[in-house]
Design a protein around this motif. Sequence first.
Motif: not given
Length: 67
Positions: A23-48
């Motif tokens: 999750v921290a790695q995703v949040q760092r990538a989000m910061g790079h792209y200036d995203l406020d949040a990430l919303l996913t409904c992929s069960l594979a992503n949620i599991c990962y």
Amino acid sequence: MQQQIASKLYDSPFPIEAYRDRVAQVQRAMGHYDLDALLTCSLANICYLTGYETIATRKLYVLLIPA
């Protein structure tokens, strides 16, 4: 406390720290792209990202990760 509860519910294939790192790695990538949040409904992503697994695949699952 949350870690103790999670470990009692199921045996995760990875330690809790691995999911926190993911999750921290995703949040760092989000910061790079200036995203406020990430919303996913992929069960594979949620599991990962969380370790959540289910056999109820016909339901909608959503995960919101804040920046």
